[in-house]
Design an enzyme around this catalytic site. Structure first.
Site, short mmCIF file in Angstrom:
data_model
loop_
_atom_site.label_atom_id
_atom_site.label_comp_id
_atom_site.label_asym_id
_atom_site.label_seq_id
_atom_site.Cartn_x
_atom_site.Cartn_y
_atom_site.Cartn_z
N ASP A 125 0.66 -1.14 0.01
CA ASP A 125 -0.12 -0.11 0.00
C ASP A 125 0.99 1.49 0.13
OD1 ASP A 125 -1.95 -1.92 0.07
OD2 ASP A 125 -2.85 -1.07 1.89
N ASP A 138 -4.73 -0.79 -1.88
CA ASP A 138 -5.98 -0.72 -1.22
C ASP A 138 -6.74 0.00 -2.30
OD1 ASP A 138 -6.86 -1.26 1.43
OD2 ASP A 138 -7.13 0.95 1.84
N LYS A 196 -6.95 -4.90 -3.03
CA LYS A 196 -7.75 -5.57 -1.73
C LYS A 196 -8.57 -4.35 -1.36
CE LYS A 196 -4.09 -4.26 1.22
NZ LYS A 196 -4.59 -3.34 1.95
N CYS A 227 -1.97 -2.85 7.62
CA CYS A 227 -1.88 -3.55 6.56
C CYS A 227 -0.58 -4.28 6.48
CB CYS A 227 -2.11 -2.87 5.34
SG CYS A 227 -3.75 -2.33 5.05
C1 VGL Z 1 -4.64 0.56 5.66
C2 VGL Z 1 -6.34 1.48 6.99
C3 VGL Z 1 -7.46 1.38 5.98
C4 VGL Z 1 -3.27 0.29 5.35
C5 VGL Z 1 -5.50 0.41 4.62
O1 VGL Z 1 -2.83 0.05 4.20
O2 VGL Z 1 -2.54 -0.07 6.55
N1 VGL Z 1 -4.95 1.06 6.73
N2 VGL Z 1 -6.82 0.66 4.85
ZN ZN Z 2 -8.38 0.82 3.21
#
Ligand code: VGL
Ligand code: ZN
Length: 198
Positions: free
Chosen positions: A9, A47, A107, A152
């Protein structure tokens, strides 16, 4: 047997100026780029939420970002709207060397279930397909970098360990959200699961 770098991410949304900015999130990009050539395979996660996703506080009248609610699959932190499919917020950081990636695992696409891990949705059972990809490629060792350490990255590391991969966390190439002690809790869980800290 082969090695993979999992880059979690590294998107505008989690970098300064993004909708769910992680402090200093962009500082890890040069180091991640430099590390890529040490691995047989580089895999990115992204994400990638539909608008109105159930993890967004804005989808729950009366709720604010960072409130926690019970979902059918367990506790869920509610986030600001972030990484909506096709938006600039969901794009990779422009300096990330995406050309080196064998695959991009998206995801969080199921409107009703959040997905922190690169391997499973937050029900811990609906797969993304990454396990099969890694096994088909003969990967046994995975190294984790990216954002955010305590969400994540940790969920991905724990799932990888549970699936039997040898997991290394390059903590210097992650940055954390750190909500109510979540970073310390995540570190403890990863240590207990046998994740190596490098
Ligand atoms: C994430 C919160 C919501 C992350 C993704 O990449 O850690 N955290 N969506
Ligand atoms: Zn997210």
């Amino acid at each position: 047997m082969s090695t993979a770098l999992l880059v979690i991410d590294v998107q505008n949304g989690f970098c300064p100026g993004g909708n769910l900015a992680v402090p200093d999130g962009d500082a890890i990009v040069p180091g991640i780029n430099a590390l890529m050539s040490d691995f047989a395979h580089v895999i990115l996660t992204q994400d990638w939420h539909p608008a109105g996703h159930s993890s967004f506080a804005s989808s729950h009248p009366g709720k604010q970002p960072y409130n926690v609610i019970e979902m059918p699959y367990g506790a869920q932190v509610l986030w600001p709207d972030h990484c909506v499919q096709g938006s600039a917020d969901a794009a990779f950081h422009s300096d990330l060397a995406t050309d080196r990636a064998r695959a991009i695992i998206r995801k969080g696409m199921n409107p009703k279930v959040d997905s922190y891990s690169a391997f499973f949705e937050n029900d811990r059972s609906t797969p993304t397909g990454l396990e099969g990809l890694l096994r088909t490629l003969g990967v046994r060792d995975v190294t984790m970098v990216g954002l955010a350490t305590d969400f994540c990255v940790t969920y991905s590391a724990l799932d990888a360990a549970r699936l039997g991969f040898s997991v290394t966390l390059r903590e210097d190439l992650t940055r954390a959200i750190d909500l109510n002690g979540s970073l310390d809790a995540a570190r403890t869980e990863m240590r207990e699961a046998g994740v190596a800290f490098a």
